[in-house]
Design an enzyme around this catalytic site. Sequence first.
Site, short mmCIF file in Angstrom:
data_model
loop_
_atom_site.label_atom_id
_atom_site.label_comp_id
_atom_site.label_asym_id
_atom_site.label_seq_id
_atom_site.Cartn_x
_atom_site.Cartn_y
_atom_site.Cartn_z
N HIS A 352 38.93 -8.54 -30.36
CA HIS A 352 37.47 -8.53 -30.51
C HIS A 352 36.85 -8.42 -29.12
O HIS A 352 37.33 -9.03 -28.16
CB HIS A 352 37.01 -9.82 -31.19
CG HIS A 352 35.53 -9.97 -31.28
ND1 HIS A 352 34.82 -10.93 -30.56
CD2 HIS A 352 34.61 -9.30 -31.99
CE1 HIS A 352 33.54 -10.84 -30.84
NE2 HIS A 352 33.37 -9.86 -31.70
N ASN A 353 35.76 -7.65 -29.00
CA ASN A 353 35.10 -7.48 -27.69
C ASN A 353 36.15 -7.22 -26.61
O ASN A 353 36.16 -7.86 -25.55
CB ASN A 353 34.29 -8.73 -27.32
CG ASN A 353 33.04 -8.88 -28.16
OD1 ASN A 353 32.65 -7.97 -28.91
ND2 ASN A 353 32.38 -10.03 -28.07
N GLU A 382 38.29 -2.96 -29.84
CA GLU A 382 36.89 -2.75 -30.19
C GLU A 382 36.14 -2.09 -29.04
O GLU A 382 36.34 -2.44 -27.87
CB GLU A 382 36.23 -4.09 -30.53
CG GLU A 382 34.78 -3.94 -30.98
CD GLU A 382 34.13 -5.26 -31.34
OE1 GLU A 382 33.15 -5.24 -32.11
OE2 GLU A 382 34.59 -6.31 -30.86
N ASP A 384 32.19 -1.46 -28.17
CA ASP A 384 30.76 -1.62 -28.46
C ASP A 384 30.00 -0.56 -27.67
O ASP A 384 29.88 -0.67 -26.45
CB ASP A 384 30.27 -3.01 -28.06
CG ASP A 384 30.74 -4.09 -29.01
OD1 ASP A 384 31.43 -3.75 -29.98
OD2 ASP A 384 30.41 -5.28 -28.79
N HIS A 397 28.51 -5.80 -24.09
CA HIS A 397 28.01 -6.65 -25.16
C HIS A 397 26.49 -6.59 -25.13
O HIS A 397 25.86 -7.16 -24.25
CB HIS A 397 28.52 -8.09 -25.01
CG HIS A 397 28.44 -8.88 -26.27
ND1 HIS A 397 27.47 -9.82 -26.51
CD2 HIS A 397 29.20 -8.85 -27.40
CE1 HIS A 397 27.64 -10.35 -27.72
NE2 HIS A 397 28.69 -9.78 -28.27
N GLU A 431 31.79 0.04 -32.68
CA GLU A 431 30.52 -0.56 -33.09
C GLU A 431 29.45 0.29 -32.42
O GLU A 431 29.20 0.20 -31.22
CB GLU A 431 30.43 -2.03 -32.64
CG GLU A 431 29.18 -2.70 -33.16
CD GLU A 431 29.10 -4.17 -32.79
OE1 GLU A 431 27.99 -4.65 -32.52
OE2 GLU A 431 30.15 -4.83 -32.78
#
Length: 788
Positions: A352-353, A382, A384, A397, A431
Site C-alpha cells: 500500500h502507498n 500501488e 497514486d 499521497h 489510484e
Amino acid sequence: MLCGRWRRCRRPPEEPPVAAQVAAQVAAPVALPSPPTPSDGGTKRPGLRALKKMGLTEDEDVRAMLRGSRLRKIRSRTWHKERLYRLQEDGLSVWFQRRIPRAPSQHIFFVQHIEAVREGHQSEGLRRFGGAFAPARCLTIAFKGRRKNLDLAAPTAEEAQRWVRGLTKLRARLDAMSQRERLDHWIHSYLHRADSNQDSKMSFKEIKSLLRMVNVDMNDMYAYLLFKECDHSNNDRLEGAEIEEFLRRLLKRPELEEIFHQYSGEDRVLSAPELLEFLEDQGEEGATLARAQQLIQTYELNETAKQHELMTLDGFMMYLLSPEGAALDNTHTCVFQDMNQPLAHYFISSSHNTYLTDSQIGGPSSTEAYVRAFAQGCRCVELDCWEGPGGEPVIYHGHTLTSKILFRDVVQAVRDHAFTLSPYPVILSLENHCGLEQQAAMARHLCTILGDMLVTQALDSPNPEELPSPELKGRVLVKGKKLPAARSEDGRALSDREEEEEDDEEEEEEVEAAAQRRLAKQISPELSALAVYCHATRLRTLHPAPNAPQPCQVSSLSERKAKKLIREAGNSFVRHNARQLTRVYPLGLRMNSANYSPQEMWNSGCQLVALNFQTPGYEMDLNAGRFLVNGQCGYVLKPACLRQPDSTFDPEYPGPPRTTLSIQVLTAQQLPKLNAEKPHSIVDPLVRIEIHGVPADCARQETDYVLNNGFNPRWGQTLQFQLRAPELALVRFVVEDYDATSPNDFVGQFTLPLSSLKQGYRHIHLLSKDGASLSPATLFIQIRIQRS
C-alpha cells in the site's frame, strides 16, 4: 515422537573398533576458531584468519577493500563528502569514517545487511545528484530494512568495480556459510575486541569483558574457576590452546549432547542405522538408510568417520544447525505449489502507498521504495497518480506534504526491478486522480517503457471466464478503471469511482475539491484499454447473478469494510474471493502509516492484502512469514477451503479443534546485545509463541524469563495450542528482553506457516525487526503436531 530412553542399534561385529577409533580421534566435539596469534613480521592481524576461511585472502578485490578507499558519499547536488571506507578483517563488516565522532559500533555496516550492490547511476539518488560523476565511477549499496541507500563515487572506474565485485563475492560467500562457520566468525570478532592490548593473551579481566560482549553475566567465582581450569601454564593468562579450551567449554551444548547420546550409546558416534532411527523419531518424511548415509556425507567433518558412515557429535550439530535441521521445511523454500490455477486462488504479496519511505503525511516518496518492495517479493504495488506540471503525471499521497516523483520514473523502476527476485506477474494498482490528457500520458509511458512486459489484451477470449494463472511470467497487469457502457452528455466516458476513493473521501471528510473529483471520474480510452484482467469495480453485492461470472472485476475495500463483511457474511465473502480478486488497504486515518493485521483478511480468502512495507512490526512479520514459502515468489496457493466456489468455510465459525501443536522451548544461543554501548547490559530473555489464524485459533503463550543470560539461556518449558483451521495458521516465535518496569524490548523473531513447520528437534534462526538475519542467534525447540 522422540522418547527419553537410551538407545542402541545392533552393529556388525567389526564396527565397534572403528567407532571407538573415531570417538578417540574426535576428542573435541566442537571445532572452534583458533585463538588470536600474531602473523608474520609481528603484525597482529588475527582477523585475516576469517577471510582465509572464506577463501578470499588472495582475492585482489578484497585485498584492495582491506586497504580502504576514499569514496565520495553523495546526498544531494551540492553534498558530496569524501570518506574513507575499509573492509574489516572479519570479512563481514565495513568501517567508515565520520565527520562527527560517535560510538565505534556506529561506524560500521555489515555485509549481511546489504540487499543489493548496483553499478552506475542505478539509484534514484545517483540519477538525480550524480551527474558530476561518470556512471562507471559510481555504485550504490542498498540495505535491507529502512536504512537509506549509500550512493558512492570512486576516484576511478576500476576502484568502483573492485568494490562492486568485492562486496558481491563477500555476500555470496556469506550466503554459502554454514551456521557453524557463522558462529566461528562471530566468536572470533569478539575475541579480537576483548583482547584489549592485542597481545594474543587473555587475562581474567579480558575474559570477563568477552563474556559481557557475548551477552552472558557469569558469576565471578564460576568464571574464575573456569578460567583457572584452562590456565594450564598457571600464569593468569590464557593463550593458544588454553583459549580454545575455554571457548569449547563456553560453547558446549549439553542439551544436544544428551539427545546425541540417546541414539549413539556408549561409543558416542552415530551409525547410519542409528541416525535413521533419530530421523524416524523426528517424523522426517522420506527417512531411509540412504538418506541417513547422505546426511553423514554432507555434514560430518571427520574424514575417518565419514569413510565408515559414522556421525560424530560435531557432525550431528552441523546437521541440526543447517537449513535441513531448521524448523522451516527446506522443501518449501523453493516453488513447490501448483502455479497453474487462476490468480484468485493465491494470496499475493501486496503493498500500500508503495512510493512512501515513511509516513503518509510528510514522508518522502521514492522509486527506491518500489525497488525494496520487489526485493521483498511484493507482486502488487500501488501508484497514486496526480496531475503534474508540464503534462507529466506524478505520484505522491495527495493533499499531503509527501514529496512527488514522476510516474514515468516509477514505471522504469518496475521495468528494471520487478522480476529480479520473482518471475511471476506484477500487478500495478492505479489510484487515478488525473484528467484525460495525463491519463493518456500514463498509458503512453506504460506501453513505451514496459513494451512486451505489459499485458494489453486478453490471452484467450475477450471475455475470459477465469483469470490467468501466475505462469504469466515476466508480465505486468494493470489494475484500473474500465470504461462503462454509459456516456455523459458531452460524450466523455464516465465510470463509477472506486470504492477506495469513496472510502478515502468519507474518512478524510471530502478533502478533494469538486473539480478534482470530476477529473477522477473521467476515464481515457487509452488507459481503460490497459485494464485487461483487473477492472477496478465497486463491490455492490456478494451474490452475483447466475451464469454471469465476472472474474476480471477487482474490488478495493478499506480494512474497516472488509472486517464488516467478514463478520456479517463470512462464508459469502469466502465464496466471492474464490472467483475474483479483492484488495484490502489500511484506513486513511493511519497517519503514521501503521498497519493492520493481514491475517483476518487472509482468513476470508482476500488475495491482495496491502500493507505499508516501510513500517516494520508484527504485521509485516506476518506478511513475511506468509510469503516465506513457495520460493518467496510472492504467490502462495490458498487452502482448498478458500478456493472452492461452493465452500462452506466461515472463518468466524471454523468448527471444532483438529490439531494440537506442542512446542517445548529448550534453549537459545548467542542472542544479540540490545545495547552494545553499555557493556554491563545483559538481556533477560523470554520466548513468546503466537498463533495467528482464524479468531478461535489466535493465542499467545510465553516462557519464564532467564536472568542475565543471552548467550545460552535454558527454559525446558512446553507451550500447547489447539487449532481449528491449521491450514491458515501462522506461528510466530518472539524473543524479548524482560523488564519489570517498562514494556519488554524486542530481541528477535521468526514467523512461518504451520503447514511448513517440521516436527522434532529444530532450530529457529532469528531475524531482526527489519527482517535481517541475526546469525548466529537461534532458538532450539522440540515440536509435536497431532492431527485428529
